[in-house]
Design a protein around this motif. Sequence first.
Motif, PDB file in Angstrom:
ATOM      1  N   GLU A  91       0.836  -1.202   0.000  1.00 18.10           N
ATOM      2  CA  GLU A  91       0.000   0.000   0.000  1.00 18.10           C
ATOM      3  C   GLU A  91       0.870   1.251   0.000  1.00 18.10           C
ATOM      4  O   GLU A  91       0.566   2.244  -0.683  1.00 18.10           O
ATOM      5  N   TYR A  92       1.965   1.202   0.743  1.00 15.29           N
ATOM      6  CA  TYR A  92       2.916   2.323   0.774  1.00 15.29           C
ATOM      7  C   TYR A  92       3.479   2.571  -0.628  1.00 15.29           C
ATOM      8  O   TYR A  92       3.612   3.717  -1.073  1.00 15.29           O
ATOM      9  N   CYS A  93       3.797   1.488  -1.338  1.00  9.79           N
ATOM     10  CA  CYS A  93       4.359   1.615  -2.688  1.00  9.79           C
ATOM     11  C   CYS A  93       3.358   2.257  -3.649  1.00  9.79           C
ATOM     12  O   CYS A  93       3.745   3.075  -4.491  1.00  9.79           O
ATOM     13  N   VAL A  94       2.096   1.879  -3.540  1.00  9.28           N
ATOM     14  CA  VAL A  94       1.061   2.480  -4.384  1.00  9.28           C
ATOM     15  C   VAL A  94       1.016   3.990  -4.159  1.00  9.28           C
ATOM     16  O   VAL A  94       1.009   4.792  -5.114  1.00  9.28           O
ATOM     17  N   ASN A  95       1.006   4.392  -2.890  1.00  6.45           N
ATOM     18  CA  ASN A  95       0.943   5.821  -2.568  1.00  6.45           C
ATOM     19  C   ASN A  95       2.184   6.573  -3.050  1.00  6.45           C
ATOM     20  O   ASN A  95       2.090   7.697  -3.556  1.00  6.45           O
ATOM     21  N   LYS A  96       3.354   5.972  -2.898  1.00  4.65           N
ATOM     22  CA  LYS A  96       4.597   6.636  -3.314  1.00  4.65           C
ATOM     23  C   LYS A  96       4.675   6.775  -4.835  1.00  4.65           C
ATOM     24  O   LYS A  96       5.160   7.781  -5.347  1.00  4.65           O
ATOM     25  N   VAL A  97       4.197   5.754  -5.551  1.00  2.00           N
ATOM     26  CA  VAL A  97       4.199   5.825  -7.018  1.00  2.00           C
ATOM     27  C   VAL A  97       3.316   6.973  -7.493  1.00  2.00           C
ATOM     28  O   VAL A  97       3.710   7.779  -8.349  1.00  2.00           O
ATOM     29  N   TYR A  98       2.124   7.090  -6.913  1.00  2.00           N
ATOM     30  CA  TYR A  98       1.212   8.156  -7.341  1.00  2.00           C
ATOM     31  C   TYR A  98       1.687   9.537  -6.869  1.00  2.00           C
ATOM     32  O   TYR A  98       1.412  10.548  -7.524  1.00  2.00           O
ATOM     33  N   GLU A  99       2.419   9.573  -5.772  1.00  2.00           N
ATOM     34  CA  GLU A  99       3.017  10.841  -5.352  1.00  2.00           C
ATOM     35  C   GLU A  99       4.041  11.306  -6.386  1.00  2.00           C
ATOM     36  O   GLU A  99       4.068  12.481  -6.781  1.00  2.00           O
ATOM     37  N   GLN A 119      -2.033  17.400  -5.295  1.00  2.00           N
ATOM     38  CA  GLN A 119      -2.328  15.965  -5.289  1.00  2.00           C
ATOM     39  C   GLN A 119      -1.135  15.168  -4.762  1.00  2.00           C
ATOM     40  O   GLN A 119      -1.298  14.184  -4.032  1.00  2.00           O
ATOM     41  N   ALA A 120       0.065  15.623  -5.113  1.00  2.00           N
ATOM     42  CA  ALA A 120       1.274  14.947  -4.634  1.00  2.00           C
ATOM     43  C   ALA A 120       1.350  14.998  -3.110  1.00  2.00           C
ATOM     44  O   ALA A 120       1.744  14.029  -2.453  1.00  2.00           O
ATOM     45  N   LYS A 121       0.954  16.143  -2.540  1.00  3.52           N
ATOM     46  CA  LYS A 121       0.962  16.300  -1.087  1.00  3.52           C
ATOM     47  C   LYS A 121      -0.030  15.333  -0.429  1.00  3.52           C
ATOM     48  O   LYS A 121       0.261  14.760   0.630  1.00  3.52           O
ATOM     49  N   ASP A 122      -1.178  15.144  -1.058  1.00  2.00           N
ATOM     50  CA  ASP A 122      -2.179  14.218  -0.517  1.00  2.00           C
ATOM     51  C   ASP A 122      -1.661  12.783  -0.541  1.00  2.00           C
ATOM     52  O   ASP A 122      -1.823  12.040   0.435  1.00  2.00           O
ATOM     53  N   TRP A 123      -1.037  12.394  -1.649  1.00  7.02           N
ATOM     54  CA  TRP A 123      -0.486  11.042  -1.740  1.00  7.02           C
ATOM     55  C   TRP A 123       0.655  10.853  -0.747  1.00  7.02           C
ATOM     56  O   TRP A 123       0.806   9.775  -0.157  1.00  7.02           O
ATOM     57  N   ALA A 124       1.466  11.891  -0.556  1.00  9.79           N
ATOM     58  CA  ALA A 124       2.582  11.818   0.399  1.00  9.79           C
ATOM     59  C   ALA A 124       2.056  11.620   1.818  1.00  9.79           C
ATOM     60  O   ALA A 124       2.636  10.863   2.612  1.00  9.79           O
ATOM     61  N   ALA A 125       0.952  12.294   2.140  1.00  9.93           N
ATOM     62  CA  ALA A 125       0.348  12.155   3.473  1.00  9.93           C
ATOM     63  C   ALA A 125      -0.156  10.728   3.687  1.00  9.93           C
ATOM     64  O   ALA A 125       0.033  10.148   4.776  1.00  9.93           O
ATOM     65  N   MET A 126      -0.785  10.151   2.654  1.00 10.29           N
ATOM     66  CA  MET A 126      -1.270   8.778   2.772  1.00 10.29           C
ATOM     67  C   MET A 126      -0.099   7.799   2.891  1.00 10.29           C
ATOM     68  O   MET A 126      -0.165   6.819   3.636  1.00 10.29           O
ATOM     69  N   ALA A 127       0.971   8.077   2.165  1.00  7.35           N
ATOM     70  CA  ALA A 127       2.154   7.213   2.259  1.00  7.35           C
ATOM     71  C   ALA A 127       2.744   7.279   3.666  1.00  7.35           C
ATOM     72  O   ALA A 127       3.163   6.255   4.222  1.00  7.35           O
ATOM     73  N   LYS A 128       2.769   8.467   4.239  1.00  5.74           N
ATOM     74  CA  LYS A 128       3.298   8.644   5.589  1.00  5.74           C
ATOM     75  C   LYS A 128       2.467   7.877   6.605  1.00  5.74           C
ATOM     76  O   LYS A 128       3.013   7.206   7.488  1.00  5.74           O
ATOM     77  N   ASP A 129       1.138   7.956   6.479  1.00  6.26           N
ATOM     78  CA  ASP A 129       0.248   7.242   7.397  1.00  6.26           C
ATOM     79  C   ASP A 129       0.454   5.727   7.293  1.00  6.26           C
ATOM     80  O   ASP A 129       0.493   5.012   8.308  1.00  6.26           O
TER      81      ASP A 129
END
Length: 305
Positions: free
Chosen positions: A173-181, A192-202
């Motif tokens: 799941e982390y990889c999915v978020n980082k790819v889209y970031e 949008q990149a900031k939103d994906w980065a936040a999800m990756a962090k969580d």
Amino acid sequence: MVVKNGKEYLKCMDCFKEKDKVNGFYNTKNKLYEKVGKFPICKICLKKSIDYSNVDTIFNILQQMDVKYDPMYWEQAIQRKSDTFSAYITMANSLKQFNGTGWKDSIFNDTPDGSSEKDTIDRKSSSEDLDKLKETYGYGYPDDDYFLFEKKFLQLKPSFQLITTMHEECLREYCVNKVYETLAKAKGDFKQAKDWAAMAKDTAEAGKLKPSQMSKADLSQGLDGFGQLARMVEEKVDIVPVLPKFISQPKDKPDVVLWCYLNYVRDLKGLPEADYKDIYQFYEDRKNDYEKQELDNDPSMTEVE
């Protein structure tokens, strides 16, 4: 580079064997190797890494050699009786159309749907892999994105101990978020990149993936003693292909000296050089023969009638 009997030899960076510089290696115009003028991986090893059903293997080598891909000349190479890749490299090194060009000048034919030739071939050759990735990451993502997810996962996987399925799920799941970031940043969509980065962090925090959350055992992968090291080695199935290296390469300086001396004597007699694995096999044969003689001469092993 070494010189033997007036011939220049290069050591292949893949098999580590010294081979004839002129006939054993491809010429290259890559500036990294301009002093030698040869690509540092021998022809045999290079051809082993090529899978003509997977165009990526071809592109990868051409990129390393800094040779442009031109479908017209590649088609001409296919028509020749010799090996396709060898024929293409010969043209790349001799035709003026390739002068001053490199990988950046590669040409990919466009298809009616607007995708490149490379994309089309990739999709055809990886349809089965795509189905497996959809089951792993979930359905609904664009097809090309699944391969980006898996590439990121394989890149990060060695850095973590994925003890349970849940740990692996968090990393994916982390990889999915980082790819889209990363994709969002490339498009200039920083919100949008900031939103994906936040999800990756969580996800990283939930799965204990952040470096600051890792304990000493995590960073050492649990290797706190020789017993744990032995256990991990025994659990690794990949250890088996490594073992032959211990019998096909010299292990210390005396082995190297003996190998060089034997090949020196063979050269004086007009014989070809011997591979180290042949010398090792000679040791094994003599050892087995000696052990057999010892058993034959051992009174305790004599049958009593």
